[in-house]
Write a protein that holds these residues in place. Structure first.
Motif, mmCIF file in Angstrom:
data_model
loop_
_atom_site.group_PDB
_atom_site.id
_atom_site.type_symbol
_atom_site.label_atom_id
_atom_site.label_comp_id
_atom_site.label_asym_id
_atom_site.label_seq_id
_atom_site.Cartn_x
_atom_site.Cartn_y
_atom_site.Cartn_z
ATOM 1 N N LYS A 1 36.801 16.087 8.059
ATOM 2 C CA LYS A 1 36.403 16.577 6.746
ATOM 3 C C LYS A 1 35.612 15.521 5.998
ATOM 4 O O LYS A 1 35.838 14.319 6.164
ATOM 5 N N ILE A 2 34.673 15.988 5.187
ATOM 6 C CA ILE A 2 33.825 15.096 4.411
ATOM 7 C C ILE A 2 33.897 15.475 2.936
ATOM 8 O O ILE A 2 34.514 16.479 2.561
ATOM 9 N N THR A 3 33.263 14.670 2.112
ATOM 10 C CA THR A 3 33.108 14.974 0.693
ATOM 11 C C THR A 3 31.670 15.421 0.468
ATOM 12 O O THR A 3 30.733 14.752 0.903
ATOM 13 N N ALA B 1 30.078 9.797 -1.126
ATOM 14 C CA ALA B 1 30.121 11.117 -0.482
ATOM 15 C C ALA B 1 29.222 11.131 0.749
ATOM 16 O O ALA B 1 28.112 10.606 0.725
ATOM 17 N N GLU B 2 29.719 11.746 1.821
ATOM 18 C CA GLU B 2 28.946 11.786 3.066
ATOM 19 C C GLU B 2 27.717 12.679 2.948
ATOM 20 O O GLU B 2 26.708 12.459 3.623
ATOM 21 N N LYS C 1 39.390 13.912 0.688
ATOM 22 C CA LYS C 1 38.192 14.534 1.267
ATOM 23 C C LYS C 1 38.399 16.042 1.445
ATOM 24 O O LYS C 1 39.315 16.616 0.888
ATOM 25 N N TYR D 1 37.365 24.142 2.517
ATOM 26 C CA TYR D 1 37.475 22.979 1.653
ATOM 27 C C TYR D 1 37.966 23.390 0.259
ATOM 28 O O TYR D 1 37.949 24.560 -0.109
ATOM 29 N N GLY E 1 39.516 14.646 -5.249
ATOM 30 C CA GLY E 1 38.775 14.483 -4.001
ATOM 31 C C GLY E 1 39.218 13.326 -3.139
ATOM 32 O O GLY E 1 38.558 12.998 -2.151
#
Length: 231
Positions: free
Chosen positions: A3-5, A144-145, A127, A29, A124
């Motif tokens: 998982k990413i932001t 954030a990615e 993530k 998400y 957050g």
């Protein structure tokens, strides 16, 4: 899949919330509408006589910030989380043109931003979050990615907002909506604290001539590519 932001910034009425909700639902998400948090504070200020067309009691608002409790509760029927202020659902009330007319002034107050940014960062920390607003990629989630910056012409944005408001029964004129869009752009980009700017590593998306489906497809592809690139 890890998982990413995902941070989505941009001008008012560029469809940030729409695509953020779609993306969060598709990826599983958490979605956070940071703009709704500022709208909730604005609604509180209006309800308590702290801001009017002719006066803004900024000091009183700062003093009362500890009385403002903002939360999100998922509505299964709607498919997204609604905004609650001190336990009351205010999702519809905060989407009016009247609230839109004051929200940029409220968001320019450093003490308000400081408190809400802290809450947003907590939301957050694990993530797997999609958050949209004005300073998500530049202040809230600088690491954030995936950072997106949404733009569109003022006229296109005003037309979208006007249609949205009139379809739900609000009595507004296109001219008033366009003025609100232009005024908010000016305040958002010129305020001293966390002005609206594109992060150096953000991907700009001009959706002036995109459909919602086209926009979602593009953003989803970027999200998938980002996740795959980190694995």
């Amino acid at each position: 899949m890890g998982k990413i932001t995902i941070a989505i910034d941009g001008y008012s009425s560029t469809g940030k919330s729409t695509v953020a909700k779609q993306l969060a639902k598709h990826l599983g998400y958490v979605y956070v509408d940071s703009g709704a948090m500022y709208r909730a504070v604005t609604f509180y200020a209006m309800q308590n006589g702290l801001i009017t067309e002719t006066d803004f009691n900024k000091e009183a608002l700062i003093y009362q910030l500890n009385k403002i409790n903002i939360s999100f509760k998922f509505n299964e029927a709607l498919g997204f989380a609604e905004v609650y202020l001190n336990g009351n659902n205010i999702e519809k009330q905060i989407r009016t043109l009247e609230v839109s007319g004051f929200v940029s002034k409220i968001a320019a107050v450093s003490e308000v931003r400081e408190q809400l940014v802290e809450q947003q960062q907590q939301m957050g920390k694990d993530k797997g979050v999609v958050m949209d607003g004005r300073d998500i990629g530049t202040v809230v989630f600088t690491d954030a990615e995936l950072k997106l910056f949404m733009v569109a012409s003022a006229e296109k944005r005003a037309t979208r907002r006007y249609n949205e408001l009139t379809e739900r029964g609000d009595s507004v004129t296109y001219e008033a909506v366009l003025k609100n869009v232009v005024d908010r752009d000016y305040i958002d980009t010129t305020r001293k604290d966390s002005p609206l700017v594109k992060a150096d590593d953000a991907i700009e998306i001009d959706n002036s001539n995109m459909t919602k489906d086209e926009q979602f497809s593009k953003v989803l592809q970027l999200a998938i590519m980002t996740v795959e690139g980190l694995e």
